[in-house]
Design an enzyme around this catalytic site. Structure first.
Site, PDB file in Angstrom:
ATOM      1  CB  CYS A   1      -2.575  -4.113   6.519  1.00  0.00           C
ATOM      2  SG  CYS A   1      -2.031  -2.523   7.113  1.00  0.00           S
TER       3      CYS A   1
ATOM      4  CD  GLU B   1      -1.318   0.174   3.652  1.00  0.00           C
ATOM      5  OE1 GLU B   1      -1.519  -0.779   4.404  1.00  0.00           O
ATOM      6  OE2 GLU B   1      -1.879   1.275   3.764  1.00  0.00           O
TER       7      GLU B   1
ATOM      8  CG  HIS C   1      -2.717  -6.092  10.616  1.00  0.00           C
ATOM      9  ND1 HIS C   1      -1.466  -5.867  10.086  1.00  0.00           N
ATOM     10  CD2 HIS C   1      -3.304  -4.856  10.728  1.00  0.00           C
ATOM     11  CE1 HIS C   1      -1.314  -4.561   9.883  1.00  0.00           C
ATOM     12  NE2 HIS C   1      -2.412  -3.932  10.269  1.00  0.00           N
TER      13      HIS C   1
HETATM   14  P1  HMG Z   1      -3.204   7.619  21.225  1.00  0.00           P
HETATM   15  O1  HMG Z   1      -4.571   8.172  21.124  1.00  0.00           O
HETATM   16  O2  HMG Z   1      -2.080   8.592  21.303  1.00  0.00           O
HETATM   17  O3  HMG Z   1      -3.041   6.635  22.439  1.00  0.00           O
HETATM   18  O4  HMG Z   1      -2.902   6.727  19.962  1.00  0.00           O
HETATM   19  P2  HMG Z   1      -4.057   6.251  23.617  1.00  0.00           P
HETATM   20  O5  HMG Z   1      -4.300   7.446  24.447  1.00  0.00           O
HETATM   21  O6  HMG Z   1      -5.233   5.504  23.049  1.00  0.00           O
HETATM   22  O7  HMG Z   1      -3.129   5.269  24.434  1.00  0.00           O
HETATM   23  C1  HMG Z   1      -2.743   4.040  23.878  1.00  0.00           C
HETATM   24  C2  HMG Z   1      -2.718   3.010  24.997  1.00  0.00           C
HETATM   25  O8  HMG Z   1      -1.617   3.330  25.888  1.00  0.00           O
HETATM   26  C3  HMG Z   1      -3.978   3.011  25.872  1.00  0.00           C
HETATM   27  O9  HMG Z   1      -4.218   1.667  26.224  1.00  0.00           O
HETATM   28  C4  HMG Z   1      -3.533   3.787  27.112  1.00  0.00           C
HETATM   29  O10 HMG Z   1      -4.274   3.474  28.269  1.00  0.00           O
HETATM   30  C5  HMG Z   1      -2.106   3.321  27.244  1.00  0.00           C
HETATM   31  P3  HMG Z   1      -5.641   0.962  25.890  1.00  0.00           P
HETATM   32  O11 HMG Z   1      -6.663   1.771  26.559  1.00  0.00           O
HETATM   33  O12 HMG Z   1      -5.769   1.042  24.376  1.00  0.00           O
HETATM   34  O13 HMG Z   1      -5.459  -0.432  26.380  1.00  0.00           O
HETATM   35  N1  HMG Z   1      -1.220   4.211  28.020  1.00  0.00           N
HETATM   36  C6  HMG Z   1      -0.284   3.776  28.874  1.00  0.00           C
HETATM   37  N2  HMG Z   1       0.070   2.531  29.257  1.00  0.00           N
HETATM   38  C7  HMG Z   1       1.106   2.411  30.146  1.00  0.00           C
HETATM   39  N3  HMG Z   1       1.764   3.478  30.677  1.00  0.00           N
HETATM   40  C8  HMG Z   1       1.422   4.738  30.323  1.00  0.00           C
HETATM   41  C9  HMG Z   1       0.365   4.922  29.384  1.00  0.00           C
HETATM   42  N4  HMG Z   1      -0.201   6.013  28.818  1.00  0.00           N
HETATM   43  C10 HMG Z   1      -1.186   5.572  27.976  1.00  0.00           C
HETATM   44  N5  HMG Z   1       2.098   5.772  30.828  1.00  0.00           N
HETATM   45  C11 HMG Z   1      -3.341   4.973  18.409  1.00  0.00           C
HETATM   46  C12 HMG Z   1      -2.979   5.330  19.843  1.00  0.00           C
HETATM   47  C13 HMG Z   1      -3.126   3.500  18.210  1.00  0.00           C
HETATM   48  C14 HMG Z   1      -4.793   5.347  18.160  1.00  0.00           C
HETATM   49  C15 HMG Z   1      -2.408   5.798  17.447  1.00  0.00           C
HETATM   50  O14 HMG Z   1      -1.074   5.401  17.611  1.00  0.00           O
HETATM   51  C16 HMG Z   1      -2.783   5.654  15.993  1.00  0.00           C
HETATM   52  O15 HMG Z   1      -3.619   6.408  15.473  1.00  0.00           O
HETATM   53  N6  HMG Z   1      -2.126   4.691  15.259  1.00  0.00           N
HETATM   54  C17 HMG Z   1      -2.408   4.458  13.849  1.00  0.00           C
HETATM   55  C18 HMG Z   1      -3.696   3.683  13.634  1.00  0.00           C
HETATM   56  C19 HMG Z   1      -3.622   2.217  14.028  1.00  0.00           C
HETATM   57  O16 HMG Z   1      -2.555   1.671  14.179  1.00  0.00           O
HETATM   58  N7  HMG Z   1      -4.801   1.571  14.114  1.00  0.00           N
HETATM   59  C20 HMG Z   1      -4.881   0.174  14.442  1.00  0.00           C
HETATM   60  C21 HMG Z   1      -6.097  -0.533  13.851  1.00  0.00           C
HETATM   61  S1  HMG Z   1      -6.272  -0.202  12.093  1.00  0.00           S
HETATM   62  C22 HMG Z   1      -5.106  -1.249  11.343  1.00  0.00           C
HETATM   63  O17 HMG Z   1      -4.581  -2.110  11.952  1.00  0.00           O
HETATM   64  C23 HMG Z   1      -4.803  -0.987   9.903  1.00  0.00           C
HETATM   65  C24 HMG Z   1      -3.478  -0.284   9.631  1.00  0.00           C
HETATM   66  O18 HMG Z   1      -2.402  -1.191   9.845  1.00  0.00           O
HETATM   67  C25 HMG Z   1      -3.450   0.267   8.225  1.00  0.00           C
HETATM   68  C26 HMG Z   1      -3.813  -0.635   7.069  1.00  0.00           C
HETATM   69  O19 HMG Z   1      -4.630  -1.529   7.119  1.00  0.00           O
HETATM   70  O20 HMG Z   1      -3.280  -0.328   6.006  1.00  0.00           O
HETATM   71  C27 HMG Z   1      -3.255   0.901  10.545  1.00  0.00           C
END
Ligand code: HMG
Length: 389
Positions: free
Chosen positions: A113, A81, A235
């Site tokens: 992906c 992609e 994934h």
């Molecule tokens: P965010 O909003 O900055 O993070 O982004 P958050 O506030 O949701 O925190 C993440 C986790 O860390 C949470 O845990 C927090 O509690 C924890 P959860 O509630 O999820 O279990 N946390 C801590 N833990 C320990 N110590 C601490 C601490 N602070 C917070 N101090 C997000 C996170 C993944 C949304 C962001 O990185 C993002 O937008 N990433 C890109 C999108 C993505 O990867 N999506 C996944 C599903 S889609 C997919 O897989 C397809 C993809 O690969 C693309 C394709 O298909 O081509 C992306």
């Protein structure tokens, strides 16, 4: 009787540089626990100026050609992609770099992906039609989000190459598959952008809906029961996602969600993705590589494979490990591929992230940075120039 077709060999490559999440956290003031524990990431691969999906794809496939030759390969399917051209398949460059026979069909596939899983299934169809043939599937991607965005911590880069054949030496890919498609805007990249756009939390929900959807269809198609799987390769856009997904699946099936049970199903699948980062199409097959390299004897055991591509298309299927597979693993090479990366500091990473080729059609040589077997030497007259080092 149905034929035994699947992955005969699997090899991967990643980028020249590695950025530890500690460096990102030090720059943006994030508590490191959020990266190490919250999303389950330690570091991410960063391509050098002279690396891209072609150089990584060729580097992943070269050891497969060295081991098996190319006499039986009549098709190369390149899934990505992070395409580098709207018309020409990246696979044609790899075909040339690896000096594959001209009597080959080469094509590029895209659905976020998920593309590599489509490629794998199409390859199985081709081998079923002529069991003497083999298909080379290459999944290669560079994951790039905007600087200073929440997605930045979930970047990465890698390529997996798989040789698909009759009587495979590693895993047999079984029927049926559970399928799921839903038109969602969780993650996308318009043609005019280098970085993906993402609704992070919506993307997690969309992924979990797809876990449910594929499992429902898999069950309706007469698939195996949950208990029949020794492990689950999901994934892994970030490795914590695999834990979330498995908890969701257990809940959906009405099971207890015991932390230790989830860890038993997932823990051995995350070792490569946790240090490489999101490699999009390659990610779920890096999870399989990690599992095969690390687990005890899996002979005869079935592994649940969940492939998700935003937008979205997903598939769940079983990969059953065949007798004698351990003699065909590339465990040492895989570890070396990861260990040989050179650390880049945050400033160096930012410079690499921000660079792009001028679009004036002039001659633009790239800085020689990679120590890998292939490099992107430059762009001239709008043509990408590759060389073997
Ligand atoms: P965010 O909003 O900055 O993070 O982004 P958050 O506030 O949701 O925190 C993440 C986790 O860390 C949470 O845990 C927090 O509690 C924890 P959860 O509630 O999820 O279990 N946390 C801590 N833990 C320990 N110590 C601490 C601490 N602070 C917070 N101090 C997000 C996170 C993944 C949304 C962001 O990185 C993002 O937008 N990433 C890109 C999108 C993505 O990867 N999506 C996944 C599903 S889609 C997919 O897989 C397809 C993809 O690969 C693309 C394709 O298909 O081509 C992306």
């Amino acid at each position: 009787m149905s034929l035994s077709i699947g992955i005969h060999d699997l090899s991967f490559a990643t980028a020249e540089f590695v950025l530890p999440h500690t460096a990102l956290a030090a720059y943006n003031g994030t508590e490191i626990g959020k990266y190490h524990v919250g999303i389950g990431q330690e570091s991410m691969s960063i391509p050098a100026a002279d690396e891209d999906i072609v150089t990584m794809g060729a580097a992943a496939a070269a050891p497969i050609i060295a081991r098996h030759g190319s006499d039986r390969i009549r098709t190369v399917v390149f899934a990505t992609e992070s395409s580098i051209d709207q018309a020409k398949s990246a696979g044609v460059y790899v075909h040339s770099l690896l000096q594959l026979p001209s009597a080959t069909r080469v094509v590029e596939l895209k659905q976020a992906c998920y593309g590599a899983t489509a490629a794998l299934q199409f390859a199985i169809g081709l081998v079923q039609r002529d069991p003497a043939q083999q298909v080379l599937v290459i999944a290669s991607d560079v994951s790039k989000y905007e600087l200073d965005s929440p997605g930045e911590a979930t970047q990465g880069a890698a390529a997996v190459a798989m040789l698909v054949s009759l009587d495979p030496a590693l895993v047999r890919i079984e029927d049926p598959s559970g399928l799921f498609t839903a038109d969602v805007m969780d993650f996308w990249r318009p043609n005019y952008r280098n970085e993906a756009l993402v609704d992070g939390h919506e993307s997690i929900n969309a992924y979990l809906q797809a876990v449910e959807g594929t499992w429902k269809d898999y069950t309706e198609q007469g698939g195996r029961t949950l208990e029949e799987f020794a492990a689950f390769c999901y994934h892994q856009p970030f490795t914590k996602m695999a834990y979330k997904a498995h908890r969701h699946l257990l809940n959906y099936c009405g099971y207890d969600t015991d932390k230790n049970d989830i860890a038993r199903a997932i823990a051995q699948t995350t070792a490569y993705n946790t240090v490489i980062g999101n490699s999009y199409t390659a990610s779920v097959y890096l999870a399989l590589a990690a599992l095969l390299d690390q687990a005890g004897d899996l002979t005869g055991k079935s592994v649940g494979m969940f492939s998700y591509g935003s937008g979205s298309v997903a598939e769940f299927f079983a990969a059953t490990v065949v007798a004698g597979y351990r003699a065909h693993l590339r465990t040492e090479h895989n570890r070396e591929t990861i260990a040989r990366r050179r650390p880049v500091d945050y400033t160096g990473y930012r410079a690499l992230h921000e660079r792009s080729f001028p679009t004036d059609g002039g001659h633009h040589a790239t800085e020689a940075q990679t120590t890998g077997p292939f490099r992107l030497a430059g762009l001239s007259g709008h043509k990408r120039l590759y060389e073997t080092r």
